[in-house]
Motif scaffolding. Sequence first.
Motif, PDB file in Angstrom:
ATOM      1  N   VAL A  86      32.305   6.193 -13.865  1.00  0.00           N
ATOM      2  CA  VAL A  86      32.715   5.669 -12.560  1.00  0.00           C
ATOM      3  C   VAL A  86      31.503   5.029 -11.903  1.00  0.00           C
ATOM      4  O   VAL A  86      30.443   5.652 -11.797  1.00  0.00           O
ATOM      5  N   LEU A  88      29.437   4.280  -8.991  1.00  0.00           N
ATOM      6  CA  LEU A  88      29.260   4.831  -7.643  1.00  0.00           C
ATOM      7  C   LEU A  88      28.160   4.107  -6.863  1.00  0.00           C
ATOM      8  O   LEU A  88      27.694   4.588  -5.846  1.00  0.00           O
ATOM      9  N   GLN A  90      26.862   1.835  -4.292  1.00  0.00           N
ATOM     10  CA  GLN A  90      27.280   1.146  -3.063  1.00  0.00           C
ATOM     11  C   GLN A  90      26.901  -0.332  -3.179  1.00  0.00           C
ATOM     12  O   GLN A  90      25.803  -0.652  -3.594  1.00  0.00           O
ATOM     13  N   LYS A  96      33.472   2.024  -7.368  1.00  0.00           N
ATOM     14  CA  LYS A  96      34.639   2.902  -7.453  1.00  0.00           C
ATOM     15  C   LYS A  96      35.602   2.541  -8.595  1.00  0.00           C
ATOM     16  O   LYS A  96      36.684   3.090  -8.669  1.00  0.00           O
ATOM     17  N   TYR A  98      36.429   2.542 -12.750  1.00  0.00           N
ATOM     18  CA  TYR A  98      36.052   3.382 -13.881  1.00  0.00           C
ATOM     19  C   TYR A  98      36.475   2.752 -15.198  1.00  0.00           C
ATOM     20  O   TYR A  98      37.345   1.891 -15.245  1.00  0.00           O
ATOM     21  N   ASP A 150      39.953  11.375  -5.986  1.00  0.00           N
ATOM     22  CA  ASP A 150      39.647  10.393  -4.950  1.00  0.00           C
ATOM     23  C   ASP A 150      40.616   9.218  -5.121  1.00  0.00           C
ATOM     24  O   ASP A 150      40.625   8.560  -6.164  1.00  0.00           O
ATOM     25  N   GLU A 152      40.675   6.288  -3.995  1.00  0.00           N
ATOM     26  CA  GLU A 152      40.071   4.963  -4.156  1.00  0.00           C
ATOM     27  C   GLU A 152      39.605   4.719  -5.584  1.00  0.00           C
ATOM     28  O   GLU A 152      39.452   3.575  -5.991  1.00  0.00           O
ATOM     29  N   ILE A 153      39.351   5.778  -6.319  1.00  0.00           N
ATOM     30  CA  ILE A 153      38.988   5.636  -7.732  1.00  0.00           C
ATOM     31  C   ILE A 153      40.256   5.563  -8.574  1.00  0.00           C
ATOM     32  O   ILE A 153      40.345   4.807  -9.534  1.00  0.00           O
ATOM     33  N   LYS A 176      36.285  12.368  -1.491  1.00  0.00           N
ATOM     34  CA  LYS A 176      35.827  10.975  -1.483  1.00  0.00           C
ATOM     35  C   LYS A 176      34.324  10.870  -1.655  1.00  0.00           C
ATOM     36  O   LYS A 176      33.591  11.812  -1.402  1.00  0.00           O
ATOM     37  N   ILE A 177      33.917   9.659  -2.002  1.00  0.00           N
ATOM     38  CA  ILE A 177      32.491   9.355  -2.157  1.00  0.00           C
ATOM     39  C   ILE A 177      31.865   9.224  -0.782  1.00  0.00           C
ATOM     40  O   ILE A 177      32.429   8.661   0.101  1.00  0.00           O
TER      41      ILE A 177
END
Length: 177
Positions: A86, A88, A90, A96, A98, A150, A152-153, A176-177
């Motif tokens: 995934v 991650l 930013q 987000k 995978y 999560d 969003e993933i 969430k992240i």
Amino acid sequence: MKIIETIFDKCYLIEPDGRVDSRGLMSIFFNKKEMAEFLDGFEISEQRLYKMPHKNTFFGIHYQKPGKAKGKLISVVQGRAVDYIVDLRQGSPTFKQYKSFELNADSPRLAYLPAGFGHGFLTLEENTIQAFAVDAPGCGDSSGIISYKDPEINLQLPVADSEIIISDYDKNANVKI
């Protein structure tokens, strides 16, 4: 050593050097000199083996924090697992997202993930053993965990939640992240 696939421009699936003869298979899973150019300063400080007696055991999503660690090198030495990487990072165009792939003992391969990428895996067979090499211990402030749920993933596992064997640590990860 040969890179057979690049994932998210920084993660690699690697085919190790080795040989097969009348005794069986020998694979070289780490050669510092050969791997130095694409592992970007990664130096093994800890190795771990995870032996999962049950099929559908899920670990993750765990990650190495940028600035605290360089990453991890992963392989399956017995059985089969589907692994998830995934992004991650930013600000990354693939943040987000995978990718999944299978690691198994019959076709030895390694996955390298630098810091900033999450990793999870689901065993596909009983008695699967996954080996990790990391450059920073997996506790304290060098690593973290997020929930595989999560939204969003939107991680898609090939089995129903009711079939997954998961630790409380992973089950209770931040959503969430």
